[in-house]
Motif scaffolding. Structure first.
Motif, mmCIF file in Angstrom:
data_model
loop_
_atom_site.group_PDB
_atom_site.id
_atom_site.type_symbol
_atom_site.label_atom_id
_atom_site.label_comp_id
_atom_site.label_asym_id
_atom_site.label_seq_id
_atom_site.Cartn_x
_atom_site.Cartn_y
_atom_site.Cartn_z
ATOM 1 N N HIS A 355 0.846 -1.189 0.000
ATOM 2 C CA HIS A 355 0.000 0.000 0.000
ATOM 3 C C HIS A 355 0.883 1.240 0.000
ATOM 4 C CE1 HIS A 355 -3.204 -2.750 1.172
ATOM 5 N NE2 HIS A 355 -2.448 -3.161 2.206
ATOM 6 N N GLU A 356 0.315 2.345 -0.477
ATOM 7 C CA GLU A 356 0.999 3.636 -0.423
ATOM 8 C C GLU A 356 -0.047 4.739 -0.284
ATOM 9 O OE1 GLU A 356 4.533 6.188 -2.650
ATOM 10 O OE2 GLU A 356 3.689 4.387 -3.604
ATOM 11 N N HIS A 357 0.213 5.675 0.649
ATOM 12 C CA HIS A 357 -0.713 6.765 0.918
ATOM 13 C C HIS A 357 0.045 8.083 0.969
ATOM 14 C CE1 HIS A 357 -3.518 3.575 1.981
ATOM 15 N NE2 HIS A 357 -2.630 3.111 2.869
ATOM 16 N N VAL A 358 -0.596 9.145 0.501
ATOM 17 C CA VAL A 358 0.029 10.467 0.457
ATOM 18 C C VAL A 358 0.096 11.058 1.859
ATOM 19 C CG1 VAL A 358 -0.179 12.818 -0.457
ATOM 20 C CG2 VAL A 358 -0.778 10.857 -1.895
ATOM 21 N N ILE A 359 1.231 11.680 2.158
ATOM 22 C CA ILE A 359 1.454 12.345 3.446
ATOM 23 C C ILE A 359 1.282 13.849 3.259
ATOM 24 C CG2 ILE A 359 3.235 12.967 5.131
ATOM 25 C CD1 ILE A 359 2.259 10.251 5.669
ATOM 26 N N GLY A 360 0.686 14.506 4.263
ATOM 27 C CA GLY A 360 0.568 15.955 4.229
ATOM 28 C C GLY A 360 1.833 16.620 4.738
ATOM 29 N N ALA A 361 1.820 17.079 5.980
ATOM 30 C CA ALA A 361 2.994 17.719 6.564
ATOM 31 C C ALA A 361 4.063 16.674 6.850
ATOM 32 C CB ALA A 361 2.608 18.443 7.854
ATOM 33 N N PRO A 362 5.353 17.055 6.846
ATOM 34 C CA PRO A 362 6.434 16.110 7.124
ATOM 35 C C PRO A 362 6.237 15.396 8.461
ATOM 36 C CG PRO A 362 7.318 18.191 6.336
ATOM 37 C CD PRO A 362 5.866 18.404 6.549
ATOM 38 N N VAL A 363 6.613 14.117 8.509
ATOM 39 C CA VAL A 363 6.440 13.281 9.698
ATOM 40 C C VAL A 363 7.706 13.322 10.551
ATOM 41 C CG1 VAL A 363 6.173 10.910 10.499
ATOM 42 C CG2 VAL A 363 4.740 11.767 8.635
ATOM 43 N N ARG A 364 7.513 13.575 11.841
ATOM 44 C CA ARG A 364 8.641 13.556 12.780
ATOM 45 C C ARG A 364 8.712 12.253 13.579
ATOM 46 N NH1 ARG A 364 10.932 18.579 13.915
ATOM 47 N NH2 ARG A 364 10.919 19.781 11.982
ATOM 48 N N THR A 365 7.587 11.583 13.739
ATOM 49 C CA THR A 365 7.590 10.334 14.503
ATOM 50 C C THR A 365 6.473 9.433 14.002
ATOM 51 O OG1 THR A 365 7.533 9.385 16.746
ATOM 52 C CG2 THR A 365 6.088 11.259 16.313
#
Length: 802
Positions: A355-365
């Motif tokens: 699976h692959e999903h779009v990320i909004g703001a950058p992930v820190r954790t």
């Protein structure tokens, strides 16, 4: 003896003897051991002096508390309060275990455990004084001195009186670390003992007993640079594998059962390890996944070694943030989840991208949860997203605007919670199902850096204050209910007129200001401030016939005056600063005018006339002004000092001999300054405290260094106060300097001898110090402490006789 005794013995006697000769069970042995140690503790306690000033027998100081703990009689009766400062060997806090429960029969023991980690190297008067403060603060909050019971009003060996306190020394500190920790996890050691694992900024790994807070073994020099990620993978045969990733670009795998290095991975050159995760398949084969700072995902297996899996695409807003976790789906398949510009899900067994999903703001954790296929991401904009790895976003929380640096799932009273750490001293709590913010945990004195859980029900946190804290269900319930043992104080000021009843003003993080008459148990006046901007500075204007005026720093960067008797703003506002006012003081000038001095983040120090609000002078620093001080002396005239983030102290004066000096202090950021214009036998001086943990004195006349730096604090100095007192016995005057630091201590210095005369363990950072004359002694002093744990008012007249 009856020669026929055996012949005439009743058969039941044989049964009884056979029963007595049967081996004891483990439970019977444990009960017998407990009773034995309880009797020993009861007997030894008779030899311990209740006041404890005389040196006890070494056996008492080393073993009495230990016997009482094993005998389950660890209380104030069996371990008298006067013995606690002499305790050696096993620490009381380790014997009590964590978290501490507030039981009346352990009131002195609990108080001692709260300050014990902060008393290394302290002398006996300091230990007695610290215990006196902690006990009174914990059990008699808000009680004026006149209403205290005898054991709190006076404690043999203490050099202080607690006049009033709303102070809550932390009782949930599991341990203090030698350096900042950036990541936490739990692991299993020998005998299935649960360990806390802390990775430090200097590349070491520390193992901590989760029951006692004691170190387990030596610190492991694991990496050449900061340890940024940890994961523990249990082994059904006992122990397990601890996986550590570092800024040096390596991943190391440790056997916690044997304490040995199993293997290591070296990622791509000139990059770092961003995250690691591990799991075992049904056959017990260990798999470790790691992602480097450029998005390269690598897998390592016991049988095949390491090989690359894929490259994650960098997020365009922050191309260096990547995260990994492992989870399972409803079919119990092991899944690897990686995050960069998108959230990708692979099957660990065959390495297929599922699976692959779009990320909004950058992930820190990124963390997995107890629900199959559910993961949670914390973002740089403060938002939190709950994902179904197959279907995508399940819920999105907007957050508080600060980057989320650590997340854990927590269960309390059937609630599924998320605990979130950001670059602040608080830990936010969210309901994972409703997406609602439900409370926060307060107590750390600097930004929280890492979180983990014990059994999913107790939260563990660490912060830049180098403490590791344990939050049990009761603490979380208190946070959910909005209750705090003592609200954090952002600023405090006490009136200085010796011939009037003192008023104490306290600004709280909850965005209100209370004015207390410390002879009462309730505030005499209060007002609210901007919720987003708790008061950052307070000062009392000089008293005048019309009444007292409290100056406070408002959200619009002005300085306002408030009359607590009439509950109204009075006089003109002081307007001119363009950023937050950090420091504020007032004084009566040599010509009789009432003046104020302020320092601000706008890099200026300003002098004000309180009669009409006019700005009289302005001085500039290169960076933010953190502290100001001002005095008016018959001989020296009007003197002003300011300290700033540029590492300098600026001295000015409108005197017969004008003073203007710029002192480069070599202390890092200057957070505190204080002036002593009537110091003898030393010449008048200004004291400065900075980020290097030292206190330095400078002559007012020419700005020359006065003696060697005063060393003892182990962290940033936050506040300074100074005064001069006369020794009633000899008539000689003695200058004193008080300093507080992030190391959880306040130190009272006698600079003539360059020595610390009182090492007061507060257990929490004190950010504000202020003094006023004591009514108890003509030359005594009352010291006010304010910080994250609340506020306390102490009479230090006892120091004059030391």
């Amino acid at each position: 003896m009856d020669p026929d005794g055996d012949r005439h013995r009743h058969p039941a006697d044989d049964d009884g003897r056979r029963q007595e000769e049967q081996p004891w069970t483990n439970e019977q042995r444990a009960d017998d051991e407990q009773r034995t140690h309880a009797r020993i503790a009861e007997s030894l306690a008779r030899f311990a002096s209740p006041e404890g000033m005389a040196a006890p027998h070494p056996y008492l100081s080393r073993y009495l508390a230990h016997h009482a703990a094993i005998g389950r009689t660890l209380d104030d009766h069996h371990v008298p309060p006067g013995l606690l400062p002499w305790i050696a060997g096993d620490g009381v806090r380790n014997l009590l275990g964590l978290p501490h429960t507030h039981r009346r029969e352990q009131s002195w023991l609990t108080a001692w455990s709260a300050i014990e980690p902060y008393l290394q190297g302290a002398d006996l008067p300091s230990r007695y004084s610290s215990l006196h403060l902690a006990h009174t603060a914990l059990w008699f909050s808000g009680v004026p001195y006149s209403s205290l019971p005898p054991e709190a009003a006076a404690f043999t060996g203490s050099q202080l009186r607690v006049l009033w306190s709303q102070w809550a020394p932390p009782t949930n500190v599991l341990t203090t670390l030698s350096t900042e920790s950036l990541v936490l996890t739990t692991a299993q050691g020998l005998d299935s003992a649960e360990l806390l694992v802390a990775g430090t900024e200097f590349g070491s790994i520390e193992l901590i007993n989760t029951s006692t807070g004691a170190a387990v073994g030596d610190r492991i020099p694991a990496h050449d640079h900061a340890v940024r990620s940890l994961d523990f993978v249990p082994d059904p045969r006992g122990g397990g594998a601890l996986v550590s990733g570092s800024m040096d670009g390596t991943v190391r795998i440790w056997d916690t059962y044997r304490g040995t290095l199993v293997d290591h991975m070296t990622l791509r050159k000139e990059t770092w390890t961003a995250a690691v995760a591990g799991c075992r398949d049904e056959a017990g084969t260990l798999t470790v996944a790691a992602v480097d700072g450029r998005g390269g995902v690598t897998l390592w297996q016991e049988e095949t070694g390491q090989r690359p899996l894929a490259d994650l695409d960098p997020h365009p807003s922050d191309p260096s943030t990547f995260a990994l976790t492992l989870t399972t789906d409803n079919a119990d398949r092991q899944l690897l989840v990686g995050v960069g510009n998108s959230l990708r899900v692979w099957s660990v067994a065959d390495r297929r991208l599922l699976h692959e999903h779009v990320i909004g703001a950058p992930v820190r954790t990124l963390i997995s949860t107890s629900a199959p296929g559910r993961v949670v991401t914390g973002h740089s904009d403060g938002s939190i997203t709950v994902w179904d790895v197959a279907e995508g976003i399940r819920a999105h929380f907007r957050g508080e605007g600060h980057p989320v640096v650590s997340l854990v799932e927590l269960r309390v009273d059937g609630l599924e919670l998320l605990a979130a750490a950001s670059p602040r001293a608080q830990i936010a709590l969210w309901d994972i199902n409703s997406g609602q913010w439900v409370g926060q945990l307060t107590g750390h004195t600097d930004r929280v850096t890492a979180l983990c859980t014990l059994d999913g029900e107790q939260l563990v946190s660490t912060a830049r204050d180098k403490t590791v804290r344990l939050w049990d269900a009761q603490a979380v319930r208190g946070a959910l209910g909005g209750t705090d043992t003592a609200p954090a104080a952002t600023a405090a000021a006490i009136t200085t007129e010796a011939d009037t009843a003192p008023l104490l003003a306290v600004g709280y993080g909850s965005a209100h200001v209370d004015v207390w008459d410390t002879r009462r148990d309730s505030p005499v006046a209060s007002f609210s401030t901007s919720p987003e901007h708790p008061v950052s500075a307070l000062a009392w204007a000089p008293e005048e016939p019309a009444g007292r005026r409290l100056m406070w720093a408002a959200a619009d960067h002005s300085i306002r005056c408030w009359d607590p008797d009439r509950d109204t703003d009075v006089g003109p506002s002081l307007k001119g600063h363009t950023l937050r006012v950090r420091a504020l003081t007032s004084f009566v000038a040599r010509d009789g005018r009432q003046l104020a001095v302020s320092g601000s983040d706008d890099c200026t120090t300003r002098l004000w006339d309180l009669s009409d609000g006019r700005q009289l002078r302005e001085w500039k620093h290169a960076l933010s002004v953190r502290a100001v001080a001002a005095v008016s002396d018959e001989k020296e005239g009007d003197l002003f000092a300011s300290g700033g983030a540029d590492g300098t102290v600026r001295l000015w004066g409108s005197t017969v001999s004008p003073v203007e000096h710029r002192l480069r202090c070599d202390q890092g950021v200057i957070n505190a300054v204080a002036i002593n214009a009537r110091s003898t036998p030393l010449p008048p001086f200004v004291a400065s405290g900075g980020d290097d943990g030292t206190v330095r004195l400078w002559e007012l006349s020419d700005g020359a260094p006065l003696g060697e730096p005063l060393r003892g604090h182990t962290d940033v100095v936050e506040a300074i106060a100074t005064w001069t007192a006369s020794d009633g016995a000899s008539g000689q005057t003695r200058p004193f300097v008080a300093s507080s630091a992030r190391d959880g201590t306040v130190r009272i210095w006698e600079p003539v001898r360059s020595r610390c005369v009182l090492h007061l363990a507060t257990g929490s950072c004190v950010r504000t110090l202020s003094v006023r004359p004591s009514g108890r002694s003509a030359d005594g002093v009352v010291l006010v402490l304010a910080g994250e744990a609340g506020v306390a008012v102490l009479d230090l007249s006892g120091l004059l006789t030391s």
